[in-house]
Structures are given as structure tokens and as C-alpha cells.
Design an enzyme around this catalytic site. Structure first.
Site, short mmCIF file in Angstrom:
data_model
loop_
_atom_site.label_atom_id
_atom_site.label_comp_id
_atom_site.label_asym_id
_atom_site.label_seq_id
_atom_site.Cartn_x
_atom_site.Cartn_y
_atom_site.Cartn_z
N ASP A 1 0.86 -1.19 0.00
CA ASP A 1 0.00 0.00 0.00
C ASP A 1 0.90 1.25 0.00
OD1 ASP A 1 -2.24 1.62 0.30
OD2 ASP A 1 -2.39 1.32 2.47
N GLU B 1 2.72 5.05 -3.92
CA GLU B 1 2.71 6.04 -5.04
C GLU B 1 4.02 6.81 -5.13
OE1 GLU B 1 0.28 5.61 -2.81
OE2 GLU B 1 -0.93 4.41 -4.16
N ASP C 1 -8.86 3.45 -2.72
CA ASP C 1 -9.91 3.84 -1.76
C ASP C 1 -11.16 4.38 -2.43
OD1 ASP C 1 -8.06 3.08 0.10
OD2 ASP C 1 -7.43 5.13 0.60
#
Ligand code: MIG
Length: 797
Positions: free
Chosen positions: A405, A408, A483
Site C-alpha cells: 500500500d 505512489e 480507496d
């Protein structure tokens, strides 16, 4: 964002007259008087690389996206010229390069124009940041449509829109939010029923404009790096996608359990909660294979540690879950807590593995653990180290998959929500700033994670899930779409995103079923499950702040519907696995938008909702509350309604009933669909019979069923079972031929043919030249059990 039209007003420079042409085997260099070089490489007859340098310079050729194992080879390459053009001809394409401008036109062998430069390559010196701002303008034609670009949460057809690729943590993103988590600079154009693809392999912040700024121009540009793109010609969209996927890499087969149902939440802890969750699945007889632990399993969010209060003995717990058929997957984030007593931090510091700012200090950012340092995953030595960190949690404790997770990378409380541009990266020996490494950071983390999990889970197969990705990430990892929100609009987005990811080489994708943020109504949850079971990756996840989201959280009616659809997924496991096999060997997307399925039918070009699950099941989710059914478009051809086997002609819009317990599903005539019995988890049962649902057709149809040991690598040594079926139906006759390859001996001995829609009453049965008595038929003459390795079965009326 740099706006292209603005740039046109500034210092754009254009190539001028070609002064020199030089060929080196498959590559031709065209150099202009003003020292622009076009390096044109023929990779395949239908795959051409265009790469532009200025001042006569091409950069060191390096890409994270390209699969170095992807072979090249063409049948024909010829370089000629006429008055105005240099002409490169392959077995499939004619490429014309204009002598006075370096602009290109690409035509098929019949002379149809497929794609042409409008202003073509142009560039601007970036005086502030260095290098060039590189740009490409292509002519767009009336009616031309565009698809692809990874995870964009927009209508499937990209025309009229503009996009940026810059991996961004996008909590509760919405329809049309751009950019979000992934960066896949690949699109497909469909012009006059012929498809081509363009992959702009540039890891800087890339931009695409599909006829928004100028109605007849498609352009793409980046504030650094090279104008470096691959052109793929179809004419079928399937060839375009397969060639793109081949170039950027195909994944190995995942463990079969990863295609089972997965349950996640932020967060399940302590151990007693996890155990109760698992028990509830078994008690309620809802199949489930994977349970996910989110960040709270760690000690103060330190990666590779366990909170011993919540999980005193993770190895024992994971072992107990395994004994009940559950695999445990844990989250791992990139941020390493700055804590002098924490061994991962110490090792990273001692070995100089963390990212640094331009002037030397460490890149420090706040994430869940507080202030963190971040490994430079673009450094191969760092990736090796990272892989080694999985020794304990995977090799010893027994974790079976890892969920990456925040890669980015996401940073809290700073503008831009990520690293500043000046952060330095190794980029595998091509030192650069974060401007260039940002979009690949997540993929390189997933890659390092994959290497580690693969090594320590051996001889089993690894599972990695990532949030951020750049082209090529599919070689290492599956992904989820981040999300999302528990709204009906997000159900529409979920459907579009997964179809788009499948077109973008990344089939192994799913959404947070039910929505991550906020809480779905039972109805929305049921409708989302009904879509999610058809997605390659099938996981319920929620933020946990808004109430429960387990299959039983919405009352009995919803629990029963959820169970029924998850059970259906388990019965489709051999079909899903065969789909994955086709994806992994040929780059064929696991689910296919209607436009991919039938690009010749203009009606499909603007559809978004309907898709093909595998090769022959058309599914259309219900996307609105209080629905008793919906209008939808059934693709051309003859279909069986999955629910009642009624036959219906496609190529039209129709109303389809779909109460809360079902969604529109149609099976293509001639399909042979393999089914397993319902299991509570993969390998709960020894499969004693393979059921084949055979949908009769007058005509011919080919299908296949792939099976192997469900895990491990024996299949790479030929220990798989591939059954190729050829179905031939005539008036009063059905013949199925089987050709089997591979040395894997499946656990079952019989294949049960379940004959659907047979237009005649069976009067004779011949199997491998032996006539059988009619009393071997079961179920009113609809079922026939055969020894699994039959070569030909012939049924006559
Ligand atoms: O800042 O780990 O997208 O799936 O549950 C939030 C907690 C961090 C974001 C992920 C989500 C995950 C959550 N994470």
C-alpha cells in the site's frame, strides 16, 4: 499541469529536413539538419518503436516497463524512398517518414491509413528543469474512439478527455478524478473498425489529450525524458492488447487460492477477532480463501514486526488458519519508521538504502508510523535487501501473500502528498530525480516484494497486491483500485476500472467490494458482490470506520445472495484459471469490454456496462438501486440466458429481468464451460469429476480447460493438463473432440457433459468408436459421464 496549447505558443522546436538515413539490422536512424534523430525499430511486423533524440543524442536505453524476455522477430523489413518519403515496409505495415518534416504516417498493407502525425514530434528546451519537454501530436479522425490508460475512473471511451499520469494517493476519488494511483501510458485507438495501440514509455508525468483541446488532434507529452513510444497494429484489439502485454510482460500463474474469495478490512485484530471471522465463514458456509491483516498487526506500524499483544504467536495462528483453509496476507508499506532501535531502519541506514534529497539529507516524510525514511526501490541492491526482509514473515511465520500500500509513494501532510521533486533515485544506475522515478516507485517496491515472497514461499507461488503501478507491474503483482466509496456511482466506476485495467495488460485486478469509505446498503453490497465475483481479483475491503462489511453484515437475505454468488465463483474456478492461463501465456485480458469482443459492431464502441467474463459469458451488472432488471446491449450472436437457458439473438438492446438475487448473464452458444463443485476453499475437496456445461450450437466452436497442481512450479515442467475441445453441432448431431496435452494427471477420472439446448433427442452415443447404450444418459437425457480422456464423443438424434 502543463497545458499543451499553451506550449504551442512558446518555444516549440520542430525537426526539419532529413539529411541522413542509416540502417542497423532492425533499426533505422533518420537524422535531420537540425540534429533531431528518429530511431525507428521494427520489433515485430506489427510492433514498431519510435524514439526521438535532439542534438543528435539518444539517452542510455533503459526501461522498467519492457520485459527483457519479450522476443522480437519480423518477417519482412524493407527501406525504400520516393520523392517525399522514406518508406519502411514490414509484412503488415507501411510507414512513411516525410523527408522535410520527419512526420510519420502508418498504413496497413492495403493502404488504409491507420495513424498519422499531425504536427508530430516537437519539443521545447526545459530551461528551468533541464532536458526537453517532449510532445507528439497525432491526427484524430471523426468517429475514432480511444480506450486504455490503466485505472482512470472514467467512461471506457476516452475521447474528449485529457489525462495526467502521476501516481497519486486518492482517498475517496470520484468519477473523472485524475490522476489516481496508477500510471499506464498506453492507449488503444479504434479507427474505422481497425485497432492500433500506442505505449508512451516515459516515466515522467505523462499527459494525454484525446481531442479535448483540439477536436481533431490526439496528443501526448511529458516534461522530461524522451519521446519514446511503441506502436502496435491490430487490426484486432485483441492483437493490440496481446502485443502490448507481451512487450511489457505477462505474469506467471498465481496460486489458485488467490482466485478464491478474499476478505479484508482495516483492521482485523487481535487474534481472537481474526479467528472468529474465519470461524464465521465456515459456520455460515460462505467460501473464503484469503484473510488480510491491515497495518494494525504491526508493532507501531513498523514493517516486518508484529504487535505481540494482538498477535502473541503469529506462526501458530497462521498455521491454525491454514489448517482450516485460510491463507494469511499482510500489508507492507514503504515508509520505514525512523527509530534507532528498529532493525529495518538500522540496516537501511547502515547500507545507505534510503532515498535522499538533492542536497544530501534523507527524504523524511510522515506516514502511519510517524516520521519515516523510504527505501530507494529503484536501486537493485535495495530491492535485494528488501526481498530478504520477507524471510521471517513468509519463510518462517507462514504469510502467503503481501499487500503493498502507499507506494505512489504517499506522504501525509505535505503539498502534493508525495516526495518533493528533488529527491534522488538510482533508477538502476541512471541517477535521476523523483520527477522521473515517481511513477515507477510503486512498481519497483512491488517487484522487490514479489522477489522476496517468491523466494520464501517457495515451492509455492507468491501473491503480491499493489496500489500503485506503472506499465509492466503485471509481471510481479496483482492490484486493487484503491480507496473507493460505497456509492452506486462507484459501482459503475469499479466496472469501468477493471475492464480498463484488463485492456491495459493488468488483468489481475479487483476493487474494494462494497466500497472502502462509507458504508453500503445491503442492496449495494449485494450488487457489488454480483459484479466482484466476475473480477479477476475478488476481495471485500472497507476502512472499518463505518461499520461492518462482512458478507453477513446486512441481514439474511443479503448473506444468502452473497453466498450464492461466491459459490458460483468457486464453481467457475477452472474457467477462471483457464482465463488466467490464457492471460499468462498469450496476454489475453481476462475480462473483455464489449468493444474488444466485437469491434466491428459500432454499437459496442460506446458501451461501458456489459463485459465478457473469459471468452463466452456476457455479464451486465445492475448499477442502480431498486432495480428489477435493466436495459442492456447483448452483443451480436446467439446467446443462452444463464439462468433459464432460453435462447436469444444478440445485436440489440433489450430489457433483462434481474431481481436482487441475480444479474444478467448470457452464455455464448457453442461454449463449453468447466465447473467444479462448491468448495469452502480451494482444495477443500478432491475433485472427483469435471463438469462441462455444453451449450449446443449448430456450427463449430473451440474452447479449452487448463488445470495443474493449483500451486507450485511443476506446470513449468509440463505437468499441466490442457484440454482442447472442438464442438461441432449439426441438425440432429453433436460431436465433441478432445485433444489433451501436458502430463498432469487430474484427480478426477470422469468428465460429465451437461448438455444444454440440444435440439434433438439422443438416439445413439459413440465414444472413441465404441457405441454406448442410451442408459448411460442421466438427468432426462441431459447428462453424460465419460472417461476423462475421451477423444471424440458423437451424439446423434
Ligand atoms: O492511509 O492501511 O488504500 O486499503 O486499508 C490509509 C490502511 C492507508 C490505504 C489503503 C487501504 C488501507 C489503508 N491505507
Amino acid at each position: 499541469m502543463i497545458i499543451n496549447s499553451e506550449l504551442e505558443q512558446r518555444g516549440n522546436q520542430f525537426p526539419n529536413d532529413i539529411k541522413e538515413v542509416r540502417q542497423e539490422v532492425d533499426t533505422i536512424y533518420f537524422t535531420t539538419l537540425n540534429e533531431v534523430v528518429l530511431q525507428l525499430t521494427v520489433l515485430r511486423d506489427s510492433v514498431i518503436r519510435f524514439r526521438y533524440g535532439t542534438r543528435g543524442i539518444l539517452e542510455d536505453d533503459f526501461s522498467y516497463a519492457i520485459d527483457t524476455d519479450s522476443y522480437t522477430g519480423y518477417n519482412h523489413l524493407e527501406l525504400t524512398e520516393n520523392k517525399n518519403y522514406h518508406i519502411v515496409t514490414t509484412a503488415k505495415l507501411i510507414i512513411k517518414i516525410e523527408k522535410i518534416s520527419l512526420q510519420t504516417k502508418i498504413l496497413d498493407k492495403e493502404g488504409h491509413l491507420i495513424n498519422e502525425d499531425e504536427i508530430g514530434f516537437h519539443y521545447e528546451e526545459s530551461f528551468t528543469l533541464g532536458g526537453n519537454i517532449v510532445k507528439m501530436g497525432k491526427r484524430a479522425h471523426p468517429g475514432e474512439t480511444f480506450f486504455g490508460l490503466g485505472d482512470k475512473p472514467v467512461h471506457l471511451n476516452l475521447r474528449g478527455k485529457k489525462f495526467t499520469n502521476w501516481a497519486t494517493d486518492s482517498y475517496a476519488f470520484g468519477k473523472d478524478t485524475d490522476p489516481i494511483y496508477k500510471s499506464v501510458p498506453f492507449y488503444i485507438g479504434l479507427k474505422e473498425k481497425k485497432a492500433y495501440g500506442i505505449f508512451f514509455d516515459n516515466s515522467f508525468k505523462t499527459n494525454f489529450d484525446f481531442c479535448q483541446e483540439r477536436l481533431d488532434v490526439t496528443s501526448f507529452w511529458a516534461p522530461g525524458g524522451e519521446m519514446n513510444y511503441y506502436f502496435f497494429y491490430g487490426p484486432s484489439m485483441s492483437d493490440v492488447v496481446a502485443n502490448y502485454t507481451h512487450l511489457t510482460g505477462k505474469p506467471d500463474l498465481p496460486p489458485l487460492w488467490s482466485l478464491g474469495f478474499q476478505q479484508c478490512k482495516w483492521s482485523y485484530f487481535p487474534e481472537s477477532t481474526v479467528k472468529a471471522l474465519a470461524q464465521k465463514f465456515r459456520d455460515l458456509r460462505i467460501p473464503c480463501d484469503g484473510i488480510y491483516l491491515d497495518i494494525d498487526y504491526m508493532e507501531g506500524f513498523r514493517c516486518f514486526t508484529w504487535n505481540k499483544e494482538y498477535f502473541p504467536d503469529p506462526k501458530r495462528m497462521i498455521g491454525e488458519l491454514e489448517a482450516d483453509g485460510f491463507k494469511t496476507i499482510v500489508i507492507i508499506d514503504p515508509g520505514i519508521k525512523i527509530d534507532p532501535d528498529y532493525w529495518v531502519y538500522q540496516e537501511g541506514l547502515e547500507n545507505d538504502y534510503f532515498c535522499k534529497r538533492a542536497d544530501g539529507p534523507y527524504m523524511v516524510g510522515k506516514v502511519w508510523p510517524g516520521e519515516c525514511a523510504f527505501p530507494d526501490f529503484t536501486n537493485p541492491e535495495v530491492r535485494d535487501w528488501w526481498a530478504g526482509l520477507f524471510k521471517d514473515i513468509v519463510g518462517d511465520i507462514g504469510v502467503r501473500g503481501v499487500w503493498n500500500d502507499m507506494n505512489e509513494p504517499a506522504v501525509m501532510e505535505v503539498p502534493g502528498k508525495t516526495f518533493p521533486d528533488d529527491v534522488r533515485h538510482d533508477y538502476d544506475g541512471h541517477p535521476c530525480s523523483h520527477r522521473k522515478a515517481h511513477n515507477v516507485y510503486g512498481t519497483q517496491m512491488a517487484r522487490a516484494t514479489y522477489e522476496g515472497v517468491k523466494k520464501y514461499v517457495y515451492p509455492k507461488r507468491p501473491l503480491v497486491i499493489t496500489r500503485s503501478a506503472y506499465s509492466g507491474a503485471q509481471r510481479y503483482t496483482s492490484s486493487w483500485t484503491g480507496d473507493n466509496v460505497a456509492t452506486w456511482e462507484h459501482l459503475w466506476i469499479a466496472n469501468n476500472q477493471v475492464q480498463r485495467m484488463c485492456l491495459s495488460g493488468m488483468s489481475f485486478t479487483g476493487t474494494d467490494i462494497g466500497g472502502f469509505a462509507e458504508q453500503p446498503t445491503g442492496e449495494l453490497f449485494a450488487r457489488w458482490i454480483q459484479l466482484g465475483v466476475f473480477h479477476p481479483f475478488c476481495r471485500v475491503h472497507s476502512s472499518g470506520h463505518h461499520g461492518d462489511q462482512e458478507p453477513w453484515a446486512f441481514g439474511d437475505e443479503i448473506t444468502n445472495i452473497t453466498r450464492a454468488f461466491i459459490e458460483m465463483r468457486y464453481t467457475f474456478l477452472p474457467y477462471l484459471y483457464t482465463m488466467f492461463y490464457e492471460y499468462s501465456t498469450k496476454g489475453i485480458p481476462m475480462i473483455k469490454p464489449l468493444v474488444y469482443y466485437d469491434q466491428e459492431d459500432p454499437h459496442t464502441n460506446y458501451r461501458t456496462d456489459e463485459f465478457i467474463f473469459g471468452n463466452c459469458i456476457l455479464v451486465c451488472p445492475i448499477l442502480e438501486p431498486n432495480s428489477k432488471g435493466r436495459r442492456m446491449y447483448l452483443a451480436r450472436g446467439t446467446w443462452y440466458n444463464f439462468w433459464d437457458n432460453s435462447v436469444i439473438e444478440g445485436g440489440r438492446e433489450l430489457w433483462v429481468d434481474a431481481d436482487l438475487d441475480r444479474i444478467p448473464m448470457f452464455v455464448k452458444e457453442g461454449a463449453i464451460i468447466p465447473r467444479y463443485p462448491v468448495q469452502q476453499y480451494v482444495e477443500e475437496k478432491v475433485i472427483t469429476e469435471l463438469k462441462l456445461d455444453v451449450y449446443f450450437k449448430i456450427g463449430k466452436e473451440a474452447s479449452q480447460v487448463y488445470e495443474d497442481g493449483n500451486d507450485g512450479y511443476d506446470y513449468k515442467k509440463g505437468r499441466y493438463s490442457l484440454r482442447n475441445f472442438n464442438l461441432t453441432g449439426k441438425e440432429g448431431e453433436l460431436t465433441i473432440q478432445q485433444h489433451k496435452s501436458g502430463t498432469y494427471d487430474t484427480s478426477y477420472d470422469t468428465i460429465k457433459l451437461n448438455l444444454i439446448g440440444l435440439s434433438f433427442e439422443i438416439k445413439s452415443i459413440t465414444v472413441d468408436n465404441v457405441e454406448y447404450d442410451l442408459n448411460i444418459l442421466e438427468n432426462d437425457g441431459k447428462c453424460l459421464k465419460l472417461s476423462k480422456n475421451f477423444a471424440v464423443v458423437n451424439l446423434m438424434g
